[in-house]
Scaffold this motif. Structure first.
Motif, PDB file in Angstrom:
ATOM      1  N   GLU A 131      47.631  44.427  40.669  1.00  0.00           N
ATOM      2  CA  GLU A 131      46.038  44.664  40.643  1.00  0.00           C
ATOM      3  C   GLU A 131      45.449  43.441  40.202  1.00  0.00           C
ATOM      4  O   GLU A 131      45.880  42.818  39.338  1.00  0.00           O
ATOM      5  CB  GLU A 131      45.690  45.908  39.878  1.00  0.00           C
ATOM      6  CG  GLU A 131      46.404  47.164  40.607  1.00  0.00           C
ATOM      7  CD  GLU A 131      45.223  48.021  41.215  1.00  0.00           C
ATOM      8  OE1 GLU A 131      44.318  47.944  40.687  1.00  0.00           O
ATOM      9  OE2 GLU A 131      45.819  48.679  42.079  1.00  0.00           O
ATOM     10  N   THR A 132      44.280  43.227  40.772  1.00  0.00           N
ATOM     11  CA  THR A 132      43.504  42.287  39.946  1.00  0.00           C
ATOM     12  C   THR A 132      43.007  42.667  38.492  1.00  0.00           C
ATOM     13  O   THR A 132      42.871  43.737  38.430  1.00  0.00           O
ATOM     14  CB  THR A 132      42.074  41.922  40.795  1.00  0.00           C
ATOM     15  OG1 THR A 132      42.493  41.775  42.020  1.00  0.00           O
ATOM     16  CG2 THR A 132      41.421  40.628  40.265  1.00  0.00           C
ATOM     17  N   PRO A 135      47.750  38.975  42.514  1.00  0.00           N
ATOM     18  CA  PRO A 135      46.536  39.817  42.742  1.00  0.00           C
ATOM     19  C   PRO A 135      46.094  39.594  43.947  1.00  0.00           C
ATOM     20  O   PRO A 135      45.322  40.701  44.388  1.00  0.00           O
ATOM     21  CB  PRO A 135      45.456  39.587  41.541  1.00  0.00           C
ATOM     22  CG  PRO A 135      46.196  38.740  40.506  1.00  0.00           C
ATOM     23  CD  PRO A 135      47.329  37.962  41.220  1.00  0.00           C
ATOM     24  N   SER A 159      41.338  43.733  35.343  1.00  0.00           N
ATOM     25  CA  SER A 159      40.003  44.190  35.358  1.00  0.00           C
ATOM     26  C   SER A 159      39.021  43.517  34.848  1.00  0.00           C
ATOM     27  O   SER A 159      37.847  43.494  35.637  1.00  0.00           O
ATOM     28  CB  SER A 159      40.131  45.515  34.450  1.00  0.00           C
ATOM     29  OG  SER A 159      40.627  45.563  33.362  1.00  0.00           O
ATOM     30  N   TYR A 180      37.744  36.819  40.659  1.00  0.00           N
ATOM     31  CA  TYR A 180      38.858  36.323  40.570  1.00  0.00           C
ATOM     32  C   TYR A 180      39.115  34.891  41.172  1.00  0.00           C
ATOM     33  O   TYR A 180      39.811  34.155  40.758  1.00  0.00           O
ATOM     34  CB  TYR A 180      39.900  37.150  41.054  1.00  0.00           C
ATOM     35  CG  TYR A 180      41.428  36.887  40.698  1.00  0.00           C
ATOM     36  CD1 TYR A 180      42.041  36.970  39.487  1.00  0.00           C
ATOM     37  CD2 TYR A 180      42.285  36.452  41.875  1.00  0.00           C
ATOM     38  CE1 TYR A 180      43.163  36.696  39.097  1.00  0.00           C
ATOM     39  CE2 TYR A 180      43.351  35.928  41.471  1.00  0.00           C
ATOM     40  CZ  TYR A 180      43.873  36.155  40.035  1.00  0.00           C
ATOM     41  OH  TYR A 180      45.137  35.912  39.778  1.00  0.00           O
ATOM     42  N   GLU A 216      38.570  42.468  47.766  1.00  0.00           N
ATOM     43  CA  GLU A 216      38.297  41.463  46.834  1.00  0.00           C
ATOM     44  C   GLU A 216      36.763  40.939  47.356  1.00  0.00           C
ATOM     45  O   GLU A 216      35.810  40.720  46.706  1.00  0.00           O
ATOM     46  CB  GLU A 216      38.976  39.915  47.192  1.00  0.00           C
ATOM     47  CG  GLU A 216      39.726  39.592  46.099  1.00  0.00           C
ATOM     48  CD  GLU A 216      40.269  38.382  46.283  1.00  0.00           C
ATOM     49  OE1 GLU A 216      39.957  37.132  45.538  1.00  0.00           O
ATOM     50  OE2 GLU A 216      41.058  38.008  47.244  1.00  0.00           O
ATOM     51  N   ASN A 248      37.516  41.623  37.990  1.00  0.00           N
ATOM     52  CA  ASN A 248      37.437  42.340  39.284  1.00  0.00           C
ATOM     53  C   ASN A 248      36.084  42.400  40.044  1.00  0.00           C
ATOM     54  O   ASN A 248      35.740  42.646  41.156  1.00  0.00           O
ATOM     55  CB  ASN A 248      37.723  43.683  38.818  1.00  0.00           C
ATOM     56  CG  ASN A 248      38.704  44.522  40.070  1.00  0.00           C
ATOM     57  OD1 ASN A 248      38.611  44.043  41.035  1.00  0.00           O
ATOM     58  ND2 ASN A 248      39.214  45.596  39.588  1.00  0.00           N
TER      59      ASN A 248
END
Lengths: 293, 417
Positions: free
Chosen positions: A122-123, A210, A125, A141, B259, A128
């Motif tokens: 996961e990225t 991520p 938080s 990110y 994303e 995000n």
């Protein structure tokens, strides 16, 4: 216009990965004259390490960003001492085979334990959301990656050009014989530089976890382009590798965006650029022709 | 030293010779209905690459489970006591697949080849089956050519195909989510085939493809953002992004789709081909709400679940639809041999054609005589939000069962058996 800016931004983000990987390859090649084929495998280990640390020990992204590069740098130094070092005096092909073999072993070890299916990551938080740039917004990110990679490249450049350590490393890289004649122990610097290059690959791997599929072959796919980047920048040229890294990222992104009607060109654009550069400047954009010995 | 080697070699040769006389002779003489007195099932698939998790060694396990069940069912009355599995890795390369298939049929006395993912490899094996006049049940590959222009008497297409995927996902999503599509596909045979099938299904359902792009394959940069950014800027704005990527590339597309927050921008996601293993990689959270067509789902009903529990105790993981299909295909082949009383390929084919089958994988299944497409119920599935995931691998709810007759295309006029 907005579209162009977005594509440019994306190109730079892809370029950041190329730059970090190419930079590592360039310092290793400069110092050891070794084309490190295992670079992609260390990139993969960086990403996988982050995944394993998170799932097995709950270590967050930020800690992994420090642990993995350092850990891999140490592993790289051990491998240099144990194997690479013994072959540097022989034909470069030996190290080529060695690092290629290492790649296969590392990939298959990971495959054996975790399989080929991509592992989830996961990225973090805190990163995000997205950042609003007025004309367009962009994933936080990605902004972070770009900023971080530029900072690392500038940092490396600063160390190499403004510090005594950097001066010695550059001297060892560019004229090892002459440097030795000045009474500097070139051999002492080889191992840490190899470790440093590997550490950069590991760092790029953690950053990729991520946003890219984390699987044993992730490095093998990327490394082909990175080799093209290094050749375009000029083998062993530190500035060249970084500039070519970002440049190729841009060219790829623009190619995909504006040449989508010519998929054959947009798919091979990196290698077209490489061929043109080599015809025009056989030593790469920033490389120096080897003086005849 | 040299003497020992010589002696060993000589005795090895003796053993082989004796085994040859004792094993082969009487058996094949006593029971002429089976070649070599045994049945050999060949599993030819990807055991180390991109598809090794969704088929791979666990497909071999599934076939072994089918053999064990068959033996348990018939006991002494089973047509053969000796039923074995041969397996090989085709590395997703058509030429390797072709030579391994020849080796299986010729030298390993394989009676039927199973699985074979990767469309290009699958088509090569179909040619070999035709030439050797031996059976071939394809499970892992998607191309409709197996029952179209490349069909032949000995080849059966068992689990799914591009038409089934496009028809289920394309049609339903157009009707329920939105009419305008942007299609992103990997630019090679499979992707192009999927793009065509989806466009046809979408248009037929009253939708429109406002844009479609072939992404480089393999995508060395791992980056799809150019295409993902383009999607919301198209006019009219697409309601759905249809991605035809598979495996690791699918993972990249979905990660980057999230994303760029395309869902929040009003662009839904539909996936062309997805296996349960892909959802596991991405986590259900990354895919929540995504619809796709599934050939089988392990937690659909009690019967599937019972199989999945057994499979898990053997392999440590839940079965993909390809695993269940391998189990079913092996079972149906053995049943056909049992019924025919011989493993002679032509006789077995005759018994299979037109047969109606209902088992753990095939629901309302029928082996079509016209083109050897095995039709069965398919399922429109949706990935659950993380909060509804009750146990590991329980990632999907089935929205709708697509009846067998509607799930697959009508027999193609291109196919002449």
């Amino acid at each position: 216009m907005t579209g162009f800016l977005q594509n440019t931004f994306n190109g730079l983000v892809s370029g950041a990965f190329y730059a970090l990987l190419a930079l590592g390859l360039a310092v290793i090649f400069g110092m050891l004259r070794v084309v490190n084929f295992a670079h992609g495998a260390f990139y993969m280990l960086g990403a996988f390490g982050a995944y394993v640390l998170l799932t097995e020990a709950g270590v967050p992204f930020w800690a992994a960003l420090v642990i993995m590069p350092v850990g891999l740098a140490l592993l790289g130094m051990a491998l240099e001492r144990a194997f690479v070092h013994r072959l540097t005096r022989l034909d470069p092909l030996y190290n080529f085979l060695l690092t290629f073999g290492l790649t296969l072993i590392l990939q298959d070890l990971v495959k054996l334990r975790y399989g080929v299916q991509s592992s989830p990551y996961e990225t973090p938080s805190a990163l995000n959301g997205s950042v609003d740039f007025g004309l367009f917004d962009f994933p936080t990110y990605r902004v972070f990656i770009l900023g971080f990679a530029v900072a690392v490249c500038v940092g490396v450049w600063w160390v190499l050009t403004r510090t005594r350590v950097g001066m010695v490393v550059r001297a060892c890289t560019e004229r090892p014989e002459l440097t030795r004649a000045f009474g500097i122990d070139v051999g002492r610097w080889v191992t840490p530089v190899f470790g440093f290059g590997i550490g950069l690959a590991g760092l790029a791997g953690v950053l990729a976890a991520p946003m890219r599929a984390v699987n044993p072959l992730m490095g093998a796919d990327l490394i082909i382009v990175v080799f093209a980047v290094v050749v375009i920048g000029g083998l062993g040229s530190i500035f060249g590798s970084v500039a070519a890294g970002f440049g190729i990222g841009l060219v790829q992104a623009w190619g995909e965006a504006y040449l989508s009607d010519f998929p054959i060109i947009s798919q091979t654009i990196v290698f077209i650029v490489m061929a043109v550069v080599l015809l025009w400047r056989p030593a790469g954009l920033f490389g120096r022709e080897e003086a005849p010995a | 030293m040299r003497r020992t080697v010589g002696v060993t070699a000589a005795s090895a040769a003796m053993v082989v010779l004796v085994a040859g006389c004792g094993g082969g002779g009487p058996q094949s003489g006593g029971d002429g209905k089976l070649t070599g007195g045994s049945i050999v099932l060949g599993v030819l698939n990807d055991q180390s690459g991109a598809y090794s998790e969704l088929s791979g060694r666990n497909s071999v396990k599934a076939v072994e489970m089918a053999i064990a069940d068959f033996k348990a069912k018939y006991g002494d009355k089973a047509i053969a006591e000796d039923i074995t599995v041969e397996t090989a890795d085709h590395q997703n390369k058509p030429d390797v697949a072709s030579s391994k298939a020849q080796e299986m049929y010729d030298r390993k006395s394989v009676d039927i080849i199973l699985d074979v993912p990767t469309s290009s490899a699958a088509l090569k094996v179909a040619d070999v089956a035709k030439e050797k006049k031996k059976l071939y049940f394809n499970i892992g590959a998607a191309t409709t050519d197996l029952t179209g222009k490349s069909c032949n008497k000995y080849t059966f297409h068992y689990a799914y195909d591009t038409y089934m995927l496009a028809n289920g996902t394309g049609k339903t999503t157009t009707e329920q989510v939105g009419k305008n599509w942007y299609i992103l596909y990997p630019n090679y045979a499979f992707g192009q085939d999927m793009e065509k099938s989806f466009s046809t299904a979408i248009t037929a359902a009253g939708g429109k493809v406002v844009g479609s792009d072939g992404a480089p394959f393999p995508n060395t940069s791992g980056d799809f953002s150019t295409f993902l950014l383009k999607a919301p800027t198209l006019n009219p704005k697409p309601d759905v992004l249809g991605t035809m990527q598979a495996g690791a590339e699918l993972v990249n597309v979905v990660k980057q789709y999230n994303e760029f927050k395309l869902r929040e921008k009003g662009v839904g996601l539909a996936v062309g081909l997805m296996f349960i293993t892909d959802i596991h990689s991405l986590t259900p959270a990354a895919l929540a709400g995504t619809t796709y067509t599934d050939a089988w789902y392990w937690n659909f009903d009690q019967q599937n679940r019972a199989f999945a529990d057994r499979f898990q105790s053997e392999t440590g993981t839940r079965p993909s639809f390809a695993h269940a299909a391998n189990y079913s295909a092996a079972t149906q082949y053995l049943e056909a041999v049992q019924a025919a009383g011989t493993d002679d390929a032509d006789t077995v084919v005759k018994g299979l054609e037109g047969k109606e089958v209902d088992d753990v994988f095939l629901r309302n299944g029928k082996i079509r005589a016209e083109d050897h497409r095995v039709i069965h119920d398919a399922y429109l599935a949706q990935v659950k939000p993380q909060s509804e995931v009750a146990e590991p691998w329980d990632y999907v709810k089935v929205l709708k069962t697509i009846p067998a007759a509607e799930a697959f295309r009508a027999p193609s006029p291109d196919c002449k058996l």
